[in-house]
Scaffold this active site. Structure first.
Site, short mmCIF file in Angstrom:
data_model
loop_
_atom_site.label_atom_id
_atom_site.label_comp_id
_atom_site.label_asym_id
_atom_site.label_seq_id
_atom_site.Cartn_x
_atom_site.Cartn_y
_atom_site.Cartn_z
CE1 TYR A 53 -3.23 -2.80 0.12
CE2 TYR A 53 -3.87 -2.12 2.32
CZ TYR A 53 -4.04 -2.94 1.22
OH TYR A 53 -5.03 -3.89 1.23
CB SER A 207 -14.29 -3.42 -1.64
OG SER A 207 -13.02 -2.96 -2.05
N GLY A 212 -17.24 1.93 -2.94
CA GLY A 212 -17.85 3.25 -2.79
C GLY A 212 -19.16 3.43 -3.52
CG LEU A 214 -23.07 -1.07 -2.40
CD1 LEU A 214 -22.53 -2.21 -1.55
CD2 LEU A 214 -24.50 -1.35 -2.83
CE LYS A 217 -18.60 8.24 -2.78
NZ LYS A 217 -17.18 8.47 -2.38
#
Length: 327
Positions: A53, A207, A212, A214, A217
């Site tokens: 990461y 996730s 994102g 759900l 947006k």
């Protein structure tokens, strides 16, 4: 925040985990510090990271924050090793690579041990017993307290767990597995989740908000500051911007309106309370987003809402997963 046992172990973790995928790259130190403090103050303790990461910057940043912001003893640190930046070999599960990666992670984190250490993915070019031996050595040396795997399919998970259980007291039992799981991605229900439930392995869904999507947006447009508008994350979100996902997001939004909560809360509560789930790993851009996710703690979905969401998002499982006698 309520805590749960990680699989069939004595380790207790918060039932929501904090992800650090974007730390050191999209998430700067100030925002990371605010999120870590908010998470800790809300009773969260499970922090998930990986050696890749931010090319190691996520671990390095977390280590700096633990040095003065949040006591190390209050956190359960989970990291991963095995992914490599090599286009010809995406994963390296060799004993040498994994143990060297763990030592490098400990240095970046500024700690002498991690609480949970995961193999990031299955390596078909390395004998599985060699990969698993690295987990045994990490735990027996005290550099990791518990071990798990990530992104293993059903037969890979079952084979690995069975191998570890074949020599109790000598090999390290798998505590957890981490895979993507949400209303938009229920593929693990086919074989992985039944295997994990049977073997007592805790599931840490990544996730859980469908990358994102759900949150709702993206229902009408792509916000310019969203992941879908990001140069290096747009391809990550794109698979969930189709008609099937749209129908599921509409159902989540309808449920949220009926309960006077947000779509985020509905989607997160659904996955958090699925059988076999220990703690969804939530990634946020800032403390405000994280606080919105942590507000799900007080929400339990009514049974009829859960059943409706199950129906609208149900994956197609046919032979041999379906009861063949009815086919």
């Amino acid at each position: 925040m309520e805590q749960r046992h990680l699989g069939r172990t004595g380790l207790r973790v918060s039932r929501i985990g904090l992800g650090t995928l974007t730390w050191g790259r999209d998430t700067v130190e100030h925002d990371a510090a605010d999120m870590l403090k908010a998470f800790w103050e809300a009773g969260g303790n499970l922090i998930d990271t990986a050696d890749v990461y931010g090319d190691g910057e996520a671990e390095y940043l977390l280590g700096r924050l633990m040095d003065g912001l949040v006591p190390r003893r209050d956190l359960v640190i989970s990291t991963k090793a095995g992914s490599v930046p090599d286009p010809d070999r995406r994963f390296d599960g060799s004993r040498g690579h994994l143990l060297a990666a763990l030592d490098a992670s400990l240095t970046r984190l500024g700690t002498d041990h991690v609480d949970v250490w995961h193999v990031h993915a299955y390596d078909p070019d390395t004998p599985l017993e060699e990969t698993l031996q690295a987990l045994d050595l990490a735990v027996s040396s005290g550099r990791a307290r518990y071990a798990g795997v990530s992104n293993f399919c059903g037969w890979q998970l079952a084979k690995a767990a069975t191998w570890q259980l074949a020599a109790p007291g000598t090999r390290t039992r798998l505590a957890s597995t981490q895979l993507e799981y949400s209303l938009l991605q229920r593929g693990i229900e086919r074989e992985v989740l039944p295997a994990a439930l049977d073997l007592g392995i805790g599931l840490l869904p990544s996730s859980p908000l469908g990358r994102g999507v759900l949150t709702g947006k993206y229902r009408h447009t792509v916000p310019p500051d969203s992941r879908a508008a990001s140069e290096h994350l747009s391809l990550f979100v794109e698979p969930y911007l189709d008609d099937t996902a749209s129908r599921i997001v509409d159902a989540v939004t309808t449920a949220a309106d009926g309960l006077a909560v947000t779509p985020l809360q509905v989607a997160l509560a659904w996955v958090r309370d699925r059988p076999g789930v220990t703690a969804p790993i939530v990634g946020a851009r800032n403390a405000q987003q994280l606080t919105a996710a942590l507000s799900v703690e007080a929400l339990s979905l009514p049974g009829e809402i859960c059943r409706a969401l199950d129906d609208v998002s149900a994956p197609v499982h046919r032979y041999p997963d379906h009861d063949w006698s009815t086919l």
